[in-house]
Scaffold this motif. Structure first.
Motif, PDB file in Angstrom:
ATOM      1  N   ASP A  51      -3.988  17.203  -0.728  1.00  0.00           N
ATOM      2  CA  ASP A  51      -5.234  17.834  -1.756  1.00  0.00           C
ATOM      3  C   ASP A  51      -5.732  16.531  -2.235  1.00  0.00           C
ATOM      4  OD1 ASP A  51      -4.128  20.228  -1.453  1.00  0.00           O
ATOM      5  OD2 ASP A  51      -2.819  19.985  -3.385  1.00  0.00           O
ATOM      6  N   THR A  52      -5.340  15.473  -2.366  1.00  0.00           N
ATOM      7  CA  THR A  52      -6.115  14.206  -2.850  1.00  0.00           C
ATOM      8  C   THR A  52      -7.090  13.879  -1.720  1.00  0.00           C
ATOM      9  OG1 THR A  52      -4.093  13.510  -4.390  1.00  0.00           O
ATOM     10  CG2 THR A  52      -5.860  11.938  -3.405  1.00  0.00           C
ATOM     11  N   ALA A  53      -6.575  13.817  -0.575  1.00  0.00           N
ATOM     12  CA  ALA A  53      -7.597  13.330   0.549  1.00  0.00           C
ATOM     13  C   ALA A  53      -8.863  14.409   0.816  1.00  0.00           C
ATOM     14  CB  ALA A  53      -6.831  13.309   1.830  1.00  0.00           C
ATOM     15  N   ASP A  54      -8.440  15.724   0.544  1.00  0.00           N
ATOM     16  CA  ASP A  54      -9.535  16.949   0.482  1.00  0.00           C
ATOM     17  C   ASP A  54     -10.694  16.380  -0.678  1.00  0.00           C
ATOM     18  OD1 ASP A  54      -8.415  17.515   3.026  1.00  0.00           O
ATOM     19  OD2 ASP A  54      -7.653  19.230   1.962  1.00  0.00           O
ATOM     20  N   ARG A  55      -9.989  16.005  -1.577  1.00  0.00           N
ATOM     21  CA  ARG A  55     -11.017  15.957  -2.798  1.00  0.00           C
ATOM     22  C   ARG A  55     -11.441  14.690  -3.010  1.00  0.00           C
ATOM     23  NH1 ARG A  55      -6.418  17.866  -5.770  1.00  0.00           N
ATOM     24  NH2 ARG A  55      -6.393  15.743  -6.901  1.00  0.00           N
ATOM     25  N   VAL A  56     -11.286  13.651  -2.097  1.00  0.00           N
ATOM     26  CA  VAL A  56     -11.873  12.305  -2.194  1.00  0.00           C
ATOM     27  C   VAL A  56     -13.282  12.188  -2.331  1.00  0.00           C
ATOM     28  CG1 VAL A  56     -12.220  10.086  -1.180  1.00  0.00           C
ATOM     29  CG2 VAL A  56      -9.901  10.937  -1.099  1.00  0.00           C
ATOM     30  N   ALA A  89       0.828  -1.258  -0.090  1.00  0.00           N
ATOM     31  CA  ALA A  89       0.109  -0.101  -0.082  1.00  0.00           C
ATOM     32  C   ALA A  89       0.808   1.323  -0.060  1.00  0.00           C
ATOM     33  CB  ALA A  89      -0.933   0.049   1.354  1.00  0.00           C
ATOM     34  N   LEU A  90       2.123   1.191   0.922  1.00  0.00           N
ATOM     35  CA  LEU A  90       2.714   2.450   1.066  1.00  0.00           C
ATOM     36  C   LEU A  90       3.514   2.816  -0.432  1.00  0.00           C
ATOM     37  CD1 LEU A  90       4.086   2.037   4.243  1.00  0.00           C
ATOM     38  CD2 LEU A  90       2.695   3.800   3.509  1.00  0.00           C
ATOM     39  N   ALA A  91       3.770   1.576  -1.199  1.00  0.00           N
ATOM     40  CA  ALA A  91       4.592   1.626  -2.426  1.00  0.00           C
ATOM     41  C   ALA A  91       3.772   2.540  -3.418  1.00  0.00           C
ATOM     42  CB  ALA A  91       4.956   0.238  -2.946  1.00  0.00           C
ATOM     43  N   VAL A  92       2.378   2.241  -3.486  1.00  0.00           N
ATOM     44  CA  VAL A  92       1.475   2.649  -4.413  1.00  0.00           C
ATOM     45  C   VAL A  92       1.128   4.254  -3.836  1.00  0.00           C
ATOM     46  CG1 VAL A  92      -0.969   2.874  -5.051  1.00  0.00           C
ATOM     47  CG2 VAL A  92       0.053   0.632  -4.943  1.00  0.00           C
ATOM     48  N   LEU A  93       1.209   4.605  -2.631  1.00  0.00           N
ATOM     49  CA  LEU A  93       1.042   5.959  -2.213  1.00  0.00           C
ATOM     50  C   LEU A  93       2.486   6.687  -2.452  1.00  0.00           C
ATOM     51  CD1 LEU A  93      -0.760   5.543   1.378  1.00  0.00           C
ATOM     52  CD2 LEU A  93      -1.482   6.099  -0.722  1.00  0.00           C
ATOM     53  N   ARG A  94       3.697   6.239  -2.386  1.00  0.00           N
ATOM     54  CA  ARG A  94       4.762   6.589  -2.621  1.00  0.00           C
ATOM     55  C   ARG A  94       4.838   7.031  -4.151  1.00  0.00           C
ATOM     56  NH1 ARG A  94       7.528   9.941  -3.158  1.00  0.00           N
ATOM     57  NH2 ARG A  94      10.061  10.189  -2.699  1.00  0.00           N
ATOM     58  N   SER A  95       4.710   6.073  -4.872  1.00  0.00           N
ATOM     59  CA  SER A  95       4.681   6.040  -6.596  1.00  0.00           C
ATOM     60  C   SER A  95       3.881   7.462  -6.749  1.00  0.00           C
ATOM     61  CB  SER A  95       4.401   5.046  -7.148  1.00  0.00           C
ATOM     62  OG  SER A  95       3.019   4.654  -6.823  1.00  0.00           O
ATOM     63  N   ALA A  96       2.744   7.822  -6.317  1.00  0.00           N
ATOM     64  CA  ALA A  96       1.945   8.623  -6.699  1.00  0.00           C
ATOM     65  C   ALA A  96       2.081  10.060  -5.838  1.00  0.00           C
ATOM     66  CB  ALA A  96       0.440   8.320  -6.346  1.00  0.00           C
ATOM     67  N   ASP A  97       3.271   9.927  -5.115  1.00  0.00           N
ATOM     68  CA  ASP A  97       3.873  11.198  -4.295  1.00  0.00           C
ATOM     69  C   ASP A  97       2.830  11.589  -3.473  1.00  0.00           C
ATOM     70  OD1 ASP A  97       5.795  13.102  -3.546  1.00  0.00           O
ATOM     71  OD2 ASP A  97       4.983  14.563  -4.931  1.00  0.00           O
ATOM     72  N   LEU A  98       1.948  10.707  -2.495  1.00  0.00           N
ATOM     73  CA  LEU A  98       1.206  11.052  -1.624  1.00  0.00           C
ATOM     74  C   LEU A  98       1.703  10.908  -0.226  1.00  0.00           C
ATOM     75  CD1 LEU A  98      -1.955   9.145  -3.298  1.00  0.00           C
ATOM     76  CD2 LEU A  98      -1.198  11.417  -3.722  1.00  0.00           C
ATOM     77  N   VAL A  99       2.476   9.861   0.036  1.00  0.00           N
ATOM     78  CA  VAL A  99       2.829   9.673   1.318  1.00  0.00           C
ATOM     79  C   VAL A  99       4.346   9.336   1.366  1.00  0.00           C
ATOM     80  CG1 VAL A  99       2.910   8.163   3.493  1.00  0.00           C
ATOM     81  CG2 VAL A  99       0.482   8.958   2.503  1.00  0.00           C
ATOM     82  N   VAL A 100       5.440   9.630   2.093  1.00  0.00           N
ATOM     83  CA  VAL A 100       6.655   9.282   2.096  1.00  0.00           C
ATOM     84  C   VAL A 100       7.033   8.732   3.317  1.00  0.00           C
ATOM     85  CG1 VAL A 100       8.931  10.013   1.815  1.00  0.00           C
ATOM     86  CG2 VAL A 100       7.392  10.903   0.619  1.00  0.00           C
ATOM     87  N   ARG A 101       7.653   7.363   3.441  1.00  0.00           N
ATOM     88  CA  ARG A 101       7.838   6.665   4.806  1.00  0.00           C
ATOM     89  C   ARG A 101       9.321   7.154   5.205  1.00  0.00           C
ATOM     90  NH1 ARG A 101       7.060   0.462   5.423  1.00  0.00           N
ATOM     91  NH2 ARG A 101       8.598   0.642   3.425  1.00  0.00           N
TER      92      ARG A 101
END
Length: 203
Positions: free
Chosen positions: A131-136, A97-109
């Motif tokens: 911004d993505t979370a706010d637009r969900v 899940a984090l790999a997907v979020l990181r690839s989209a530049d949403l979350v960095v661990r």
């Protein structure tokens, strides 16, 4: 991403000396805290039990009403997404899940500690992630339940560290006594019976 967005602490400025965090706007500290918040989002019956406990501590009728609404809906069955008991409680592998979020530049661990001995994982929400979370809800209104639930859980347990959340979950016999590697059982029936000792909330 929704849990991190709801529970992360805003940053006054991005961390210095780490180019990958140049767009970071908030951080959720520790994988333990993320896993424990995830457990309450995914297990409405355990969340309802916490609400009853909080009601007994504070006498806030809204907490009892929220527990009533959960237990008298299909949430404990339809919305339940079980987790496995691991060494430190409820656990879900996060790498994919984090790999997907990181690839989209949403979350960095970011890992903290020495080589071969990670002491803590922190999860940085980027500006794009915020911004993505706010637009969900605008783009995918079917996620309304999860947006509202993650925000609710984050507010309810605001200010508590991961170890404090873990300790609260270990107070549940079913949770604590689950064999490591096995799925943590539902407590919906027991919590419903616990709720019955209180008068039903006014309509």
């Amino acid at each position: 991403m929704l849990i991190i967005s709801a529970a992360a602490t805003p940053l006054p400025r991005p961390p210095e000396a780490d180019p990958a965090l140049a767009e970071a706007v908030a951080v959720l500290e520790s994988q333990v805290r993320l896993q424990k918040l995830d457990f309450w989002v995914r297990n409405p019956d355990y969340l309802a039990d916490e609400l009853i406990t909080e009601f007994e501590r504070t006498s806030d009728p809204e907490l009892l009403e929220q527990a009533h609404d959960i237990l008298h809906s299909d949430e404990p069955h339809v919305r339940r997404y079980p987790m496995t008991r691991f060494l430190f409680g409820a656990y879900e592998p996060l790498d994919d899940a984090l790999a997907v979020l990181r690839s989209a530049d949403l979350v960095v661990r970011r890992r903290h500690g020495s080589p071969g001995r990670v002491q803590r994982h922190d999860y940085y929400l980027t500006r794009t992630g915020r911004d993505t979370a706010d637009r969900v809800l605008d783009q995918a209104p079917e996620f309304e339940y999860f947006v509202e639930r993650t925000r609710f859980v984050a507010r309810l347990f605001d200010g508590l560290r991961g170890t404090q959340l873990k300790d609260r979950q270990y107070q549940q016999d079913e949770y604590r006594d689950t064999v490591i590697g096995s799925t943590i059982d539902s407590i919906a029936t027991r919590v419903y019976n616990r709720l019955r000792q209180y008068a039903a909330p006014a309509a």
